[in-house]
Scaffold this motif. Structure first.
Motif, PDB file in Angstrom:
ATOM      1  N   ASN A 194       0.828  -1.218   0.000  1.00 43.20           N
ATOM      2  CA  ASN A 194       0.000   0.000   0.000  1.00 43.20           C
ATOM      3  C   ASN A 194       0.855   1.259   0.000  1.00 43.20           C
ATOM      4  O   ASN A 194       0.592   2.213  -0.732  1.00 43.20           O
ATOM      5  N   LEU A 195       1.898   1.243   0.835  1.00 40.57           N
ATOM      6  CA  LEU A 195       2.772   2.423   0.908  1.00 40.57           C
ATOM      7  C   LEU A 195       3.428   2.658  -0.448  1.00 40.57           C
ATOM      8  O   LEU A 195       3.524   3.791  -0.928  1.00 40.57           O
ATOM      9  N   HIS A 196       3.845   1.577  -1.093  1.00 39.30           N
ATOM     10  CA  HIS A 196       4.501   1.667  -2.393  1.00 39.30           C
ATOM     11  C   HIS A 196       3.531   2.201  -3.449  1.00 39.30           C
ATOM     12  O   HIS A 196       3.889   3.010  -4.311  1.00 39.30           O
ATOM     13  N   ALA A 197       2.270   1.752  -3.357  1.00 33.84           N
ATOM     14  CA  ALA A 197       1.261   2.184  -4.344  1.00 33.84           C
ATOM     15  C   ALA A 197       0.999   3.684  -4.228  1.00 33.84           C
ATOM     16  O   ALA A 197       0.751   4.356  -5.230  1.00 33.84           O
ATOM     17  N   THR A 198       1.067   4.210  -3.001  1.00 35.42           N
ATOM     18  CA  THR A 198       0.763   5.641  -2.845  1.00 35.42           C
ATOM     19  C   THR A 198       2.009   6.510  -2.968  1.00 35.42           C
ATOM     20  O   THR A 198       1.898   7.707  -3.201  1.00 35.42           O
ATOM     21  N   ASN A 199       3.176   5.920  -2.809  1.00 36.76           N
ATOM     22  CA  ASN A 199       4.388   6.731  -2.880  1.00 36.76           C
ATOM     23  C   ASN A 199       5.531   5.890  -3.443  1.00 36.76           C
ATOM     24  O   ASN A 199       6.001   4.958  -2.797  1.00 36.76           O
ATOM     25  N   SER A 200       5.984   6.242  -4.622  1.00 34.16           N
ATOM     26  CA  SER A 200       7.002   5.413  -5.278  1.00 34.16           C
ATOM     27  C   SER A 200       8.350   5.513  -4.572  1.00 34.16           C
ATOM     28  O   SER A 200       9.280   4.775  -4.894  1.00 34.16           O
ATOM     29  N   ARG A 201       8.474   6.438  -3.609  1.00 34.11           N
ATOM     30  CA  ARG A 201       9.727   6.519  -2.848  1.00 34.11           C
ATOM     31  C   ARG A 201       9.834   5.390  -1.824  1.00 34.11           C
ATOM     32  O   ARG A 201      10.870   5.209  -1.201  1.00 34.11           O
ATOM     33  N   VAL A 202       8.721   4.672  -1.639  1.00 30.97           N
ATOM     34  CA  VAL A 202       8.772   3.532  -0.719  1.00 30.97           C
ATOM     35  C   VAL A 202       8.883   2.252  -1.543  1.00 30.97           C
ATOM     36  O   VAL A 202       8.029   1.962  -2.372  1.00 30.97           O
ATOM     37  N   ARG A 203       9.984   1.535  -1.341  1.00 33.60           N
ATOM     38  CA  ARG A 203      10.178   0.285  -2.071  1.00 33.60           C
ATOM     39  C   ARG A 203      10.140  -0.887  -1.100  1.00 33.60           C
ATOM     40  O   ARG A 203      10.333  -0.708   0.098  1.00 33.60           O
ATOM     41  N   GLY A 204       9.926  -2.064  -1.634  1.00 35.02           N
ATOM     42  CA  GLY A 204       9.836  -3.223  -0.750  1.00 35.02           C
ATOM     43  C   GLY A 204      10.563  -4.427  -1.317  1.00 35.02           C
ATOM     44  O   GLY A 204      10.746  -4.552  -2.528  1.00 35.02           O
ATOM     45  N   LEU A 205      11.012  -5.280  -0.432  1.00 34.21           N
ATOM     46  CA  LEU A 205      11.665  -6.534  -0.817  1.00 34.21           C
ATOM     47  C   LEU A 205      11.155  -7.554   0.187  1.00 34.21           C
ATOM     48  O   LEU A 205      11.139  -7.299   1.383  1.00 34.21           O
ATOM     49  N   ARG A 206      10.679  -8.679  -0.315  1.00 33.79           N
ATOM     50  CA  ARG A 206      10.067  -9.647   0.590  1.00 33.79           C
ATOM     51  C   ARG A 206      10.806 -10.975   0.557  1.00 33.79           C
ATOM     52  O   ARG A 206      11.018 -11.550  -0.511  1.00 33.79           O
ATOM     53  N   PHE A 207      11.183 -11.471   1.724  1.00 28.21           N
ATOM     54  CA  PHE A 207      11.800 -12.792   1.822  1.00 28.21           C
ATOM     55  C   PHE A 207      10.713 -13.864   1.757  1.00 28.21           C
ATOM     56  O   PHE A 207       9.574 -13.623   2.116  1.00 28.21           O
ATOM     57  N   SER A 208      11.119 -15.079   1.338  1.00 31.14           N
ATOM     58  CA  SER A 208      10.159 -16.180   1.238  1.00 31.14           C
ATOM     59  C   SER A 208       9.821 -16.768   2.607  1.00 31.14           C
ATOM     60  O   SER A 208       8.835 -17.450   2.783  1.00 31.14           O
ATOM     61  N   ARG A 209      10.696 -16.494   3.587  1.00 32.67           N
ATOM     62  CA  ARG A 209      10.447 -16.912   4.967  1.00 32.67           C
ATOM     63  C   ARG A 209      11.323 -16.046   5.864  1.00 32.67           C
ATOM     64  O   ARG A 209      12.040 -15.181   5.371  1.00 32.67           O
ATOM     65  N   ASN A 210      11.285 -16.320   7.147  1.00 29.42           N
ATOM     66  CA  ASN A 210      12.093 -15.540   8.072  1.00 29.42           C
ATOM     67  C   ASN A 210      13.562 -15.986   8.011  1.00 29.42           C
ATOM     68  O   ASN A 210      13.881 -17.131   8.310  1.00 29.42           O
ATOM     69  N   PHE A 211      14.432 -15.070   7.572  1.00 29.22           N
ATOM     70  CA  PHE A 211      15.856 -15.397   7.480  1.00 29.22           C
ATOM     71  C   PHE A 211      16.676 -14.677   8.543  1.00 29.22           C
ATOM     72  O   PHE A 211      17.876 -14.881   8.633  1.00 29.22           O
ATOM     73  N   GLY A 212      16.040 -13.780   9.274  1.00 30.70           N
ATOM     74  CA  GLY A 212      16.755 -13.095  10.348  1.00 30.70           C
ATOM     75  C   GLY A 212      17.190 -11.685   9.981  1.00 30.70           C
ATOM     76  O   GLY A 212      17.407 -11.347   8.816  1.00 30.70           O
TER      77      GLY A 212
END
Ligand code: UDP
Ligand code: MG
Length: 315
Positions: A62-80
């Protein structure tokens, strides 16, 4: 001075309670930096979702959709936490000139990022966020943390006291750091090895604004153990020293046994038993220590750390 791009990397694991307000705050800090200096006029935020089980990723989307200055990267599981930081830095360094890492709960004062950027402008490649005090920590956390850092120091590991993972790094510092390909990693122990010009920015750490710590005791202990075993082979040296001491004690035992025997104060067989006990024990310890030395060398070799880092070449 040409404008540089700043990226703030935020690791996040189950941070739905704090993420939105943290990102707003960080965007405001970036705006302030852009207004005050030519540096960091282009700035964004990269959130690394470390396999959250709550709504953290939806919030990032949602943050990315409203503001392109917010980017995201998602892990497939918890890696620490440490892996999340490395992933964030690896991604950010593709476009950024300076990278700040900060926890999602903003316990580390985000306003100090302004000072960090100033220090960068003054030529620092690494700017450490250093806590003034540990008042906001529980008694337990404070004592164990201090004891731990003292132990590391005794073992010959140089760390910046009261600094965790709140820091600014220049592009070249991050690139150098990423040349350390080891898996077992304790980031704050490696950064001082990079060299380059460093600076410190002091701040007061506040309590978490919402949610609870994502570092339960078990994770903390595993992290602490990783720190020791990945940064020093001193414990192996300890075996060698203990073995040598034991052999020396055996020599003392020989003298003691002779005296006791001469005085007639021993039963038959005691002297030889006591002397062999210390001597055989010592020899075994020394042997283990020698094997340990080689394993220690192997440990160092398999890390494939760079032999050196060049700062400048004149040609
Ligand atoms: N974190 C993470 N993965 C984990 C645990 C924590 O990415 O497995 C993140 C967390 O979201 C936060 C930072 O690491 O941004 C530090 O965690 P926390 O604030 O819970 O630790 P504490 O301040 O209690 O030591
Ligand atoms: Mg925290």
């Amino acid at each position: 001075m040409a404008t540089s791009k700043l990226t703030i990397v935020v690791p996040a694991y189950n941070e739905e309670e704090v993420l939105t307000s943290s990102v707003q705050k960080l965007l405001a800090v970036e705006d302030q930096i852009a207004a005050q200096t030519m540096l960091g006029q282009r700035a964004d935020i990269l959130i690394v979702d470390d396999g959250s089980k709550d709504h953290t990723w939806e919030i990032i989307e949602n943050l990315h959709a409203t503001n392109s200055r917010v980017r995201g990267l998602r892990f497939s599981r918890n890696f620490g936490h440490q892996s999340a930081l490395i992933a964030g830095m690896s991604e950010a360094v593709k476009t950024a000139d300076m990278i700040v890492t900060i926890d999602a709960d903003l316990q580390d004062d985000p306003d100090k990022i302004v000072d960090m950027v100033d220090a960068y402008a003054d030529g620092a490649d690494i700017v450490y966020g250093v806590r003034n005090n540990r008042e906001t920590d529980s008694w337990f956390k404070r004592t164990t943390a201090q004891g731990y850092y003292k132990t590391l120091k005794l073992l010959g590991v140089e760390l910046v006291p009261n600094h965790a993972d709140f820091r600014l790094m220049s592009k070249r510092a991050v690139e150098t750091f990423l040349q350390y390909p080891e898996r077992n990693i304790f980031i704050r122990g490696l950064i001082p090895k990079l060299g380059f010009k460093t600076a410190e920015v002091f701040y007061k750490r506040t309590p978490r604004m919402a949610g609870e710590s994502k570092y339960p005791l078990k994770k903390m202990l595993a992290f602490a153990w990783d720190g020791i075993t990945s940064l020093t082979i001193a414990p192996v040296r300890l075996i060698l020293i203990l073995g040598t001491l034991s052999c020396l004690l055996a020599v003392g035992m020989v003298i003691y046994a002779i005296v006791m025997k001469t005085l007639g104060l021993t039963v038959h067989g005691w002297s030889s038993l006591m002397v062999s006990l210390w001597f055989v024990g010592g020899v075994q310890m020394i042997s283990l220590g020698v094997i340990g030395e080689y394993i220690g060398k192997l440990t160092t070799e398999v890390k494939h750390r760079p032999r050196y880092t060049v700062q400048t070449i004149l040609d």
